[in-house]
Design an enzyme around this catalytic site. Sequence first.
Site, PDB file in Angstrom:
ATOM      1  N   PRO A 291       0.811  -1.220   0.000  1.00  0.00           N
ATOM      2  CA  PRO A 291       0.000   0.000   0.000  1.00  0.00           C
ATOM      3  C   PRO A 291       0.845   1.271   0.000  1.00  0.00           C
ATOM      4  CG  PRO A 291      -0.658  -1.522   1.750  1.00  0.00           C
ATOM      5  CD  PRO A 291       0.647  -1.984   1.224  1.00  0.00           C
ATOM      6  N   GLU A 292       0.713   2.045  -1.049  1.00  0.00           N
ATOM      7  CA  GLU A 292       1.282   3.388  -1.090  1.00  0.00           C
ATOM      8  C   GLU A 292       0.106   4.358  -1.076  1.00  0.00           C
ATOM      9  OE1 GLU A 292       4.233   3.665  -4.240  1.00  0.00           O
ATOM     10  OE2 GLU A 292       4.698   1.552  -4.040  1.00  0.00           O
TER      11      GLU A 292
ATOM     12  N   LYS B 241       1.223   7.585   3.600  1.00  0.00           N
ATOM     13  CA  LYS B 241       0.718   6.217   3.640  1.00  0.00           C
ATOM     14  C   LYS B 241       0.029   5.888   4.961  1.00  0.00           C
ATOM     15  CE  LYS B 241       4.861   4.900   1.059  1.00  0.00           C
ATOM     16  NZ  LYS B 241       6.121   4.138   1.127  1.00  0.00           N
TER      17      LYS B 241
ATOM     18  N   HIS C  69      -3.569 -14.007  11.306  1.00  0.00           N
ATOM     19  CA  HIS C  69      -2.933 -12.724  11.014  1.00  0.00           C
ATOM     20  C   HIS C  69      -3.851 -11.541  11.293  1.00  0.00           C
ATOM     21  CE1 HIS C  69       0.294 -15.047   9.412  1.00  0.00           C
ATOM     22  NE2 HIS C  69      -0.421 -15.530   8.430  1.00  0.00           N
TER      23      HIS C  69
ATOM     24  N   ARG D 180       2.715 -10.024   7.402  1.00  0.00           N
ATOM     25  CA  ARG D 180       4.146  -9.776   7.550  1.00  0.00           C
ATOM     26  C   ARG D 180       4.481  -8.864   8.716  1.00  0.00           C
ATOM     27  NH1 ARG D 180       6.626  -9.790   1.676  1.00  0.00           N
ATOM     28  NH2 ARG D 180       4.921 -11.237   1.519  1.00  0.00           N
TER      29      ARG D 180
ATOM     30  N   ARG E  85      16.225  -0.909  -3.139  1.00  0.00           N
ATOM     31  CA  ARG E  85      14.970  -1.260  -3.792  1.00  0.00           C
ATOM     32  C   ARG E  85      15.199  -1.523  -5.267  1.00  0.00           C
ATOM     33  NH1 ARG E  85      14.041  -2.144   0.299  1.00  0.00           N
ATOM     34  NH2 ARG E  85      13.178  -0.900   1.976  1.00  0.00           N
TER      35      ARG E  85
END
Length: 281
Positions: free
Chosen positions: A2-3, A57, A102, A121, A271
């Site tokens: 998600p950006e 974000k 999760h 995560r 990246r």
Amino acid sequence: MPELPEVENVRLGLADTVVGQRVVKVTIRRADIVQGLCTPAGLLRDRTIARIERLGKQLALVGDVSDNDANAGDGPCVCIHLGMTGSLRYYPPDGAFKPDAHTHVLWRFGNGGRMAFRDPRRFGGLWAFPSVDELKRARWSGLGGDALAITPGRLHAQLNRTRRPTKSALLDQAVVAGLGNIYVDELLYGCRISPLRPARDLTMPEVRALVGRMRRLLTRAIRAGGSTLRDYVDAGGQTGGYQLQHKVYGRTGQVCYRCDRALCTTTASGRTTVYCGSCQT
DNA sequence: CCTTAATCCTGGAAGC
DNA sequence: TGCTTCCAGGATTAAG
């Protein structure tokens, strides 16, 4: 991951569903995902969701003010960062919902609806603050301007301060808030600027053009529902569609749509970076 | 000042 | 088929 466009879609979905709802129950299934006041009250139990803010974000669910709040006019709030794989989903009163391993935090609303923060995560998290002012003072003050609102002057001033590659600078949330690996690569391709160019070298006209393209890119991505690569879904569980319009991200080994030459792949700030070595200078 | 690497973490994909 | 390995990366931190 998600950006800004994905987070904005989550915000829009929640604005339609949970704003105005009263939180009647909060279940914290993993306390280590919450910073600050890690209690149901800290996570807005017995509050009505007054509004949802976003900076870059990050989201902030803002509770309403109760009679015994010291800070009148400003209720407590919960800042939420989705990290890489986080989701914030709303489940209507009549819908089926099963939390899994999760699912870290659950909210139940007065109408029987539910909201769930899930993050396999666990790069994301929640931060409870007694007020929005406190959130902005303690957490958001270090961020640059929101990518949809920053002025060319402010961005130019930030970029001018560093010799780092432009890509690294734009990924830095203290420079501008909201861009991640996908949209930086897409933006620099659109601007024909090499990700490796020192940020300091960007001229004011270039930054002006970049800001214009950034707004257009992000606005279009928002309208398309964001980019879903693997995990992202909005508050209603819908995937995005903007990944179909990516020009460089994820196109390693393919050719540039503009000049037909092979795209380059490199690493910046650790990246993966994809760009056109011919079109971007 | 700037870099790389490690750290957190899981699951999907690739390799054997 | 099933195992191991690699890889993705947002943000932070340490080390070079």
